[in-house]
Scaffold this motif. Structure first.
Motif, PDB file in Angstrom:
ATOM      1  N   ILE A  98       0.863  -1.173   0.000  1.00 42.76           N
ATOM      2  CA  ILE A  98       0.000   0.000   0.000  1.00 42.76           C
ATOM      3  C   ILE A  98       0.901   1.226   0.000  1.00 42.76           C
ATOM      4  O   ILE A  98       1.836   1.325   0.794  1.00 42.76           O
ATOM      5  N   GLY A  99       0.627   2.146  -0.884  1.00 46.03           N
ATOM      6  CA  GLY A  99       1.412   3.375  -0.979  1.00 46.03           C
ATOM      7  C   GLY A  99       2.460   3.288  -2.065  1.00 46.03           C
ATOM      8  O   GLY A  99       2.860   2.207  -2.488  1.00 46.03           O
ATOM      9  N   ARG A 100       2.880   4.437  -2.479  1.00 48.68           N
ATOM     10  CA  ARG A 100       3.857   4.535  -3.563  1.00 48.68           C
ATOM     11  C   ARG A 100       5.141   5.139  -3.025  1.00 48.68           C
ATOM     12  O   ARG A 100       5.105   6.139  -2.307  1.00 48.68           O
ATOM     13  N   LEU A 101       6.262   4.513  -3.362  1.00 51.19           N
ATOM     14  CA  LEU A 101       7.555   5.091  -2.990  1.00 51.19           C
ATOM     15  C   LEU A 101       7.880   6.209  -3.968  1.00 51.19           C
ATOM     16  O   LEU A 101       7.820   6.025  -5.182  1.00 51.19           O
ATOM     17  N   LYS A 102       8.225   7.359  -3.422  1.00 51.66           N
ATOM     18  CA  LYS A 102       8.655   8.472  -4.268  1.00 51.66           C
ATOM     19  C   LYS A 102      10.090   8.227  -4.722  1.00 51.66           C
ATOM     20  O   LYS A 102      10.796   7.377  -4.175  1.00 51.66           O
ATOM     21  N   GLN A 103      10.513   8.973  -5.723  1.00 53.65           N
ATOM     22  CA  GLN A 103      11.902   8.881  -6.165  1.00 53.65           C
ATOM     23  C   GLN A 103      12.810   9.228  -4.985  1.00 53.65           C
ATOM     24  O   GLN A 103      12.504  10.121  -4.216  1.00 53.65           O
ATOM     25  N   GLY A 104      13.886   8.500  -4.853  1.00 51.03           N
ATOM     26  CA  GLY A 104      14.810   8.772  -3.765  1.00 51.03           C
ATOM     27  C   GLY A 104      15.537   7.508  -3.352  1.00 51.03           C
ATOM     28  O   GLY A 104      15.454   6.471  -4.026  1.00 51.03           O
ATOM     29  N   PRO A 105      16.246   7.573  -2.246  1.00 50.89           N
ATOM     30  CA  PRO A 105      17.111   6.457  -1.852  1.00 50.89           C
ATOM     31  C   PRO A 105      16.358   5.162  -1.568  1.00 50.89           C
ATOM     32  O   PRO A 105      16.865   4.075  -1.872  1.00 50.89           O
ATOM     33  N   GLU A 106      15.148   5.243  -0.988  1.00 50.34           N
ATOM     34  CA  GLU A 106      14.401   4.011  -0.712  1.00 50.34           C
ATOM     35  C   GLU A 106      14.026   3.305  -2.003  1.00 50.34           C
ATOM     36  O   GLU A 106      14.188   2.098  -2.135  1.00 50.34           O
ATOM     37  N   ARG A 107      13.535   4.051  -2.983  1.00 50.83           N
ATOM     38  CA  ARG A 107      13.163   3.453  -4.267  1.00 50.83           C
ATOM     39  C   ARG A 107      14.396   2.879  -4.963  1.00 50.83           C
ATOM     40  O   ARG A 107      14.349   1.796  -5.543  1.00 50.83           O
ATOM     41  N   GLU A 108      15.517   3.588  -4.894  1.00 52.02           N
ATOM     42  CA  GLU A 108      16.749   3.098  -5.514  1.00 52.02           C
ATOM     43  C   GLU A 108      17.214   1.802  -4.864  1.00 52.02           C
ATOM     44  O   GLU A 108      17.628   0.867  -5.558  1.00 52.02           O
ATOM     45  N   LEU A 109      17.150   1.721  -3.535  1.00 56.25           N
ATOM     46  CA  LEU A 109      17.540   0.487  -2.856  1.00 56.25           C
ATOM     47  C   LEU A 109      16.610  -0.664  -3.224  1.00 56.25           C
ATOM     48  O   LEU A 109      17.066  -1.790  -3.466  1.00 56.25           O
ATOM     49  N   CYS A 110      15.316  -0.392  -3.262  1.00 56.10           N
ATOM     50  CA  CYS A 110      14.361  -1.432  -3.647  1.00 56.10           C
ATOM     51  C   CYS A 110      14.678  -1.962  -5.032  1.00 56.10           C
ATOM     52  O   CYS A 110      14.706  -3.178  -5.258  1.00 56.10           O
ATOM     53  N   GLU A 111      14.917  -1.056  -5.955  1.00 57.37           N
ATOM     54  CA  GLU A 111      15.219  -1.472  -7.325  1.00 57.37           C
ATOM     55  C   GLU A 111      16.529  -2.250  -7.384  1.00 57.37           C
ATOM     56  O   GLU A 111      16.637  -3.235  -8.113  1.00 57.37           O
ATOM     57  N   ARG A 112      17.518  -1.841  -6.618  1.00 55.16           N
ATOM     58  CA  ARG A 112      18.798  -2.556  -6.594  1.00 55.16           C
ATOM     59  C   ARG A 112      18.610  -4.000  -6.115  1.00 55.16           C
ATOM     60  O   ARG A 112      19.116  -4.938  -6.734  1.00 55.16           O
ATOM     61  N   TYR A 113      17.852  -4.188  -5.017  1.00 55.01           N
ATOM     62  CA  TYR A 113      17.643  -5.552  -4.514  1.00 55.01           C
ATOM     63  C   TYR A 113      16.765  -6.373  -5.450  1.00 55.01           C
ATOM     64  O   TYR A 113      16.978  -7.572  -5.612  1.00 55.01           O
ATOM     65  N   ARG A 114      15.790  -5.735  -6.104  1.00 63.38           N
ATOM     66  CA  ARG A 114      14.953  -6.454  -7.068  1.00 63.38           C
ATOM     67  C   ARG A 114      15.805  -6.948  -8.231  1.00 63.38           C
ATOM     68  O   ARG A 114      15.708  -8.106  -8.641  1.00 63.38           O
ATOM     69  N   GLU A 115      16.684  -6.093  -8.748  1.00 60.56           N
ATOM     70  CA  GLU A 115      17.559  -6.494  -9.855  1.00 60.56           C
ATOM     71  C   GLU A 115      18.524  -7.598  -9.427  1.00 60.56           C
ATOM     72  O   GLU A 115      18.750  -8.550 -10.187  1.00 60.56           O
ATOM     73  N   ARG A 116      19.077  -7.482  -8.241  1.00 57.96           N
ATOM     74  CA  ARG A 116      19.994  -8.519  -7.747  1.00 57.96           C
ATOM     75  C   ARG A 116      19.279  -9.857  -7.616  1.00 57.96           C
ATOM     76  O   ARG A 116      19.824 -10.898  -7.962  1.00 57.96           O
ATOM     77  N   PHE A 117      18.048  -9.801  -7.088  1.00 56.91           N
ATOM     78  CA  PHE A 117      17.277 -11.043  -6.958  1.00 56.91           C
ATOM     79  C   PHE A 117      17.020 -11.644  -8.330  1.00 56.91           C
ATOM     80  O   PHE A 117      17.175 -12.853  -8.516  1.00 56.91           O
ATOM     81  N   ASP A 118      16.617 -10.823  -9.286  1.00 60.44           N
ATOM     82  CA  ASP A 118      16.348 -11.338 -10.632  1.00 60.44           C
ATOM     83  C   ASP A 118      17.571 -12.035 -11.205  1.00 60.44           C
ATOM     84  O   ASP A 118      17.460 -13.095 -11.820  1.00 60.44           O
ATOM     85  N   ASP A 119      18.755 -11.451 -10.993  1.00 63.58           N
ATOM     86  CA  ASP A 119      19.984 -12.046 -11.529  1.00 63.58           C
ATOM     87  C   ASP A 119      20.238 -13.433 -10.958  1.00 63.58           C
ATOM     88  O   ASP A 119      20.492 -14.378 -11.691  1.00 63.58           O
ATOM     89  N   ILE A 120      20.175 -13.555  -9.642  1.00 58.37           N
ATOM     90  CA  ILE A 120      20.493 -14.838  -9.014  1.00 58.37           C
ATOM     91  C   ILE A 120      19.277 -15.764  -8.968  1.00 58.37           C
ATOM     92  O   ILE A 120      19.402 -16.980  -9.077  1.00 58.37           O
ATOM     93  N   GLY A 121      18.089 -15.173  -8.846  1.00 60.66           N
ATOM     94  CA  GLY A 121      16.871 -15.961  -8.686  1.00 60.66           C
ATOM     95  C   GLY A 121      16.526 -16.817  -9.884  1.00 60.66           C
ATOM     96  O   GLY A 121      16.070 -17.951  -9.742  1.00 60.66           O
ATOM     97  N   ARG A 122      16.758 -16.307 -11.082  1.00 56.46           N
ATOM     98  CA  ARG A 122      16.432 -17.078 -12.284  1.00 56.46           C
ATOM     99  C   ARG A 122      17.241 -18.376 -12.346  1.00 56.46           C
ATOM    100  O   ARG A 122      16.746 -19.393 -12.814  1.00 56.46           O
ATOM    101  N   LYS A 123      18.472 -18.327 -11.857  1.00 55.50           N
ATOM    102  CA  LYS A 123      19.308 -19.532 -11.834  1.00 55.50           C
ATOM    103  C   LYS A 123      18.800 -20.545 -10.814  1.00 55.50           C
ATOM    104  O   LYS A 123      19.162 -21.712 -10.872  1.00 55.50           O
ATOM    105  N   LEU A 124      17.965 -20.084  -9.882  1.00 58.29           N
ATOM    106  CA  LEU A 124      17.439 -20.943  -8.819  1.00 58.29           C
ATOM    107  C   LEU A 124      16.001 -21.387  -9.064  1.00 58.29           C
ATOM    108  O   LEU A 124      15.387 -22.001  -8.203  1.00 58.29           O
TER     109      LEU A 124
END
Length: 160
Positions: A8-34
């Motif tokens: 619920i709620g939208r993250l505005k542009q900023g460090p929280e959104r950047e961190l979320c995107e970083r962890y999402r991308e990292r998960f996608d990289d390793i997660g597909r192999k799993l």
């Protein structure tokens, strides 16, 4: 298995959104192999109702509408269990191995999740007894999802 975070709620542009995107991308990289099919984040607008009960009910209806069938529901809730990262990883690995189509993590609004939605959850998870801003809960959840993938992969990111 696809992992989905419904918040619920939208993250505005900023460090929280950047961190979320970083962890999402990292998960996608390793997660597909799993054997994971990706990590989606769905943001649902906060209810504008005047009272908390109505807000929680409206938000629960919107969350429920976004949950596909054959999903495991995990509620981020202050009344949930405090589990360590290894247990978190075991849950994800178990659901993946059981061919669960979707694992859905839900983060409620300022009033929390409706009792009905909490009851539908297979697991309730709390990040300690402190009260955390919802933006931080999302960051911490995405980091734990990524950490779980690294644990399942035997990657050195997680040091117990």
């Amino acid at each position: 298995m696809r992992v989905v975070v419904i918040a619920i709620g939208r993250l505005k542009q900023g460090p929280e959104r950047e961190l979320c995107e970083r962890y999402r991308e990292r998960f996608d990289d390793i997660g597909r192999k799993l054997g994971f099919r990706g990590l989606d984040i769905r943001e649902i607008p906060e209810s504008r109702a005047r009272d908390a009960i109505t807000r929680m009910a409206e938000e629960a209806a919107a969350i429920s509408a976004a949950i596909p069938e054959k999903s495991v529901l995990v509620a981020l809730d202050e009344r949930g269990d405090n589990i360590d990262s290894a247990a978190f990883a075991r849950h994800l690995g178990h659901w993946r191995d059981a061919s669960v189509a979707h694992t859905i993590f839900v983060i409620g609004g300022a009033d929390g999740l409706s009792p009905d939605l909490r009851r539908k959850a297979k697991v309730g998870i709390a990040f300690g007894s402190a009260t955390w801003p919802h933006q931080m809960v999302r960051v911490m959840l995405l980091e734990q999802i990524y950490r779980a993938a690294t644990i399942l992969a035997g990657h050195p990111y997680h040091r117990a």
